[in-house]
Design an enzyme around this catalytic site. Structure first.
Site, short mmCIF file in Angstrom:
data_model
loop_
_atom_site.label_atom_id
_atom_site.label_comp_id
_atom_site.label_asym_id
_atom_site.label_seq_id
_atom_site.Cartn_x
_atom_site.Cartn_y
_atom_site.Cartn_z
N CYS A 1 102.88 82.41 -27.63
CA CYS A 1 102.77 81.59 -28.82
C CYS A 1 101.56 82.04 -29.62
O CYS A 1 100.46 81.56 -29.39
CB CYS A 1 102.64 80.12 -28.42
SG CYS A 1 102.47 79.03 -29.83
N ILE A 2 101.75 83.01 -30.50
CA ILE A 2 100.65 83.40 -31.40
C ILE A 2 101.21 83.44 -32.81
O ILE A 2 102.42 83.59 -33.01
CB ILE A 2 100.00 84.75 -31.03
CG1 ILE A 2 101.06 85.81 -30.81
CG2 ILE A 2 99.12 84.61 -29.83
CD1 ILE A 2 100.46 87.18 -30.57
#
Ligand SMILES: [Zn+2]
Ligand SMILES: [Zn+2]
Lengths: 168, 639
Positions: free
Chosen positions: A89-90
């Site tokens: 999750c970036i």
């Protein structure tokens, strides 16, 4: 002539093969399908993930590069920005307007300017510097903030596991 | 292993049942009757039939698909799960017709459905693989033909059965197979498009549009079918719950296809009207690689207001998703428009502008005013009803003007020397108290005209839109009318104008606002002019004539004495800044330093004159420098 998504993925693969960034290997799992890649990322030096070799899987959408790929570690990971199932999750992996965590500025978001190489480099820097405001793994974020020694211990165990060294 | 075991056991059981029956009855018909009368025997027979069907399915899968990919298999499992539950729901409606034949028909339907899904996935896969063999084509085509034939047959059968025997479960089958038939047609069209694309020499840019319309039309047919089916079912039986989920998804897909088509049309429309085609010079000056597809731009490219250039087709598909520049994220929606609540009524403000700027712009302004009030929503990319067409003409003319401005500057070199002081303040800094009475210098007009086109979008927040009436004359008269040049102090204003700006009544405030806006406009113009100059310099610097660059640089220098040189930073200069100490100042060409004094400019010209022979080495150095920079960045992020 192949589709534009396929041509771009092939170009990126060529580029990554000719000019690989340090500590990163990536390419299609099977050269008959360029929309599923695997990547090996070495843990950045000087961090708790140093020495580890982390395998991950990249799934590209049919409209790549208009939409970002999805990335998922296929080994065990313990990190504030990685879900328990390995999904990363970036912000670079999110299109603007799609913000699961509500903390990202649109400047770092996905756009066709980005590439596989940039994604993997961002992941490396994410390993080095977790963003503990993101809640992908709340336990890891909390531990990163409050009990760094324990976090490092878990990270070391994971590093050993990826290298196949039994934990002492 | 377990599968093989099950097959063997079932085979043994069946043999035992049949053998037992034949042993007891000795004849064929009595044995059949015996088996059908005995429930355990029938159970064994059904099991055997089921296993045979599965084996048959596997065989067909092998024939038509070979090995299934993991994604295909997952997809298939997920959809089968829903299909099975929906079939069970359908059973509840037709419990009166319940019979072995009925179950067999449903099983067959499920099987055919799963083959349709697999065919769909396979054809989508054509876009993902660089190796599409002949076997692939043969398999897909024969599968599609077979499925299409079966679907048509079952639809006809169901129709005849319903006509002759009245409504029955055949209604459901007929409808299901009709849906499957639309799927087959859809897959066939996609397959044809993909095949044409694969066999064409050049990228087929309109394929995406064709796919969109196919999706839309087929979606429409499916929605119609579902609606008809639900209406018929409600009238004859009851609400078909089992059809609701697929119907919902079909409608959603149709809505999405509809939206996509609209967005795509908007994108095409906007690109055709708002953005100019990139000229070969611009392509040569830029990187020449489209950042979206990473391929060279040879044909059909568009330039956005931020000067980034992309393939037309790439940009179209991107604009379907987002209305921003892929590179710099400039919001092209907000760019060339005025705030919707722009307060000052233009007719009242125009005289003030005219008085300040001289008669020419005021005289040409009315056509612009007449075109400005486009009703909001006409141009979907400009939700505030901005002046789309004007903007377009303005830009086209500006591009041309930029070229000519470069030439004109060469001829005007001499007068410029004397006018440096005055023109510099005239175009750059009306907000200061410089004595810019020489503002009508022709060189300045050229500069203003060339600058007026390209740049205002870079200040999305400002109210450049309201300035359009003042600016739009340029497309028609690129150099003749002097740009509005309000005097730097109050001396140039008539008493009446001064009075209009004094006081606190609404019109006074408006007049003041207008005056400020003119100032801002001029600032913008000077900024864009700077940019244009640097672009011209960049392109001319690559060509042999060594005389033009220094002039452009000097003219840029005139205006940059004011605090506005920010956008004049060209890519070359940025690079230059990053790589100070790389010892390549001279090689980077004369365009890089717009803020140097005339003396340094001439020295740089000397350099460029001395080194045109080294063009190739310079290029190589440039490449090497970029690589080094990239490596430096890379290692930075890695650490
Ligand atoms: Zn392109
Ligand atoms: Zn841009």
């Amino acid at each position: 002539m192949a589709g534009s998504a396929l041509r771009r993925l092939m170009a990126e693969y060529k580029q990554l093969t000719l000019n690989p960034p340090e500590g990163i290997i990536a390419g299609p799992i099977n050269e008959e399908n360029f929309f599923e890649w695997e990547a090996l990322i070495t843990g950045p030096e000087g961090t708790c993930f140093e020495g580890g070799v982390f395998p991950a899987k990249l799934i590209f959408p049919p409209d790549y590069p208009l939409s970002p790929p999805k990335m998922q570690f296929t080994c065990e990971m313990f990190h504030p920005n990685i879900y328990a199932d390995g999904r990363v999750c970036i912000s670079i992996l999110h299109a603007p307007g799609d913000d699961p965590m509500g903390y990202e500025s649109s400047a770092e978001r996905w756009s066709p300017v980005q590439s596989v190489e940039k994604i993997l480099l961002s992941v490396v820097s994410m390993l080095a510097e977790p963003n503990d405001e993101s809640g992908a793994n709340v336990d890891a974020a909390k531990m990163w903030r409050e009990d760094r020694a324990e976090f490092n211990r878990i990270a070391e165990r994971i590093v050993r596991k990826t290298l196949g060294i039994p934990t002492p | 292993m377990r599968a093989v075991g099950a097959i063997l056991i079932s085979l043994v059981l069946t043999t035992a049942v049949i053998g037992n029956a034949y042993y007891q009855k000795k004849q064929f018909y009595p044995s059949v009757v015996y088996i059908t009368k005995s429930n355990p025997s029938m159970a064994v027979i059904y099991l055997q039939a089921f296993i045979l069907v599965i084996l048959m399915g596997k065989l067909m899968r092998k024939v038509f698909f070979g090995q299934l990919r993991a994604a295909e298999f997952e997809h298939l499992m997920e959809r089968s799960w829903y299909a099975v539950t929906e079939t069970c729901l359908a059973f509840t409606v037709f419990r009166d017709d319940f019979s072995p034949k009925f179950i067999a028909l449903f099983t067959l339907l499920l099987f055919l459905k799963s083959f349709h899904w697999l065919a769909e996935d396979r054809v989508d896969y054509m876009e993902r693989s660089p190796v599409i063999s002949w076997l692939f084509h043969i398999r897909v085509l024969s599968l599609l033909l077979m499925l299409g034939f079966l679907d048509t047959h079952f639809v006809c059968h169901a129709y005849q059965s319903t006509v002759t025997k009245g409504a029955s479960v055949q209604l459901v089958f007929g409808f299901e197979y009709a849906i499957l038939l639309t799927i087959i047609v859809n897959i066939l069209i996609k397959y044809a498009l993909h095949t044409v694309d694969l066999n064409s020499e050049n990228p087929w840019e309109n394929k995406a549009v064709f796919l969109l319309y196919t999706e839309l039309v087929m979606g429409f047919f499916k929605v119609l079918l579902y609606l008809a089916f639900v209406v018929i079912m409600v009238r004859i039986y009851t609400l078909p719950l089992f059809a609701l989920r697929p119907m919902y998804y079909t409608m959603r897909a149709f809505k999405k296809a509809f939206n996509d088509v609209i967005l795509s049309r908007r994108a095409i429309h906007n690109m055709n009207t708002l953005y100019p085609d990139a000229t070969p010079e611009e392509l040569a000056a830029a990187d020449n690689v489209c950042i979206i597809c990473r391929e060279e731009m040879v044909t059909a490219s568009k330039k956005l207001p931020c000067n980034h250039i992309f393939h037309t087709s790439c940009l179209r598909s991107w604009f379907q998703r987002q209305q921003t520049c892929p590179t710099c994220r400039l919001n092209i929606l907000r760019t060339p428009t005025a705030p919707s609540h722009a307060p000052p009524p233009q007719p009242a403000a125009a005289p003030a502008a005219g008085g300040a700027a001289g008669p020419a712009p005021a005289g040409v302004a009315p056509p612009g005013l007449g075109m400005a009030p486009i009703p909001p929503g006409v141009n979907p990319f400009q939700p505030f009803g901005g002046p789309g067409p004007i903007w377009h003409m303005w830009q086209q003319a500006a591009a041309a003007a930029g070229q000519r401005a470069g030439d004109q500057q060469q001829q005007q070199q001499q007068p410029r020397q004397q006018q440096q002081q005055s023109s510099g303040s005239g175009s750059g800094g009306q907000s200061t108290s410089a004595s810019g009475s020489g503002a009508n210098a022709p060189s300045n007009q050229a500069g203003g005209a060339s600058g007026g086109g390209a740049q205002p979008p870079q200040q999305p927040g400002t109210s450049t839109g309201s300035n359009v009436p003042v600016f739009c004359p340029f497309p028609f008269l690129p150099f003749m009318p002097p740009p509005p040049m309000p005097p730097a102090n109050f001396a140039g204003l008539s008493l009446e104008e001064l009075q209009r700006m004094e006081g606190h009544a609404r019109e006074n405030v408006e007049a003041r606002l207008q005056c400020l806006r003119n100032i801002q406009l001029l600032l913008d113009a000077s900024v864009t002019m700077m940019h244009q100059y640097s672009m011209v310099v960049q392109s001319t610097a690559r060509m042999p004539p060594p005389s033009s660059p220094p002039q452009a640089s000097t003219s840029a220098n005139n205006t940059s004495s004011e605090p506005v040189p920010k956008p004049s930073v060209t890519p070359a200069e940025t690079r230059h800044k990053f790589e100070k100490g790389d010892n390549l100042e001279g090689a980077a060409g004369p365009s890089i330093n717009t803020t140097t004094t005339p003396t340094t400019t001439t020295t740089e010209t000397g350099n460029s004159e001395a080194s045109p022979v080294n063009d190739e080495t310079r290029e190589q150095q440039e490449i090497r420098r970029r690589r080094l920079q990239k490596f430096a960045q890379t290692s930075q992020t890695t650490e």
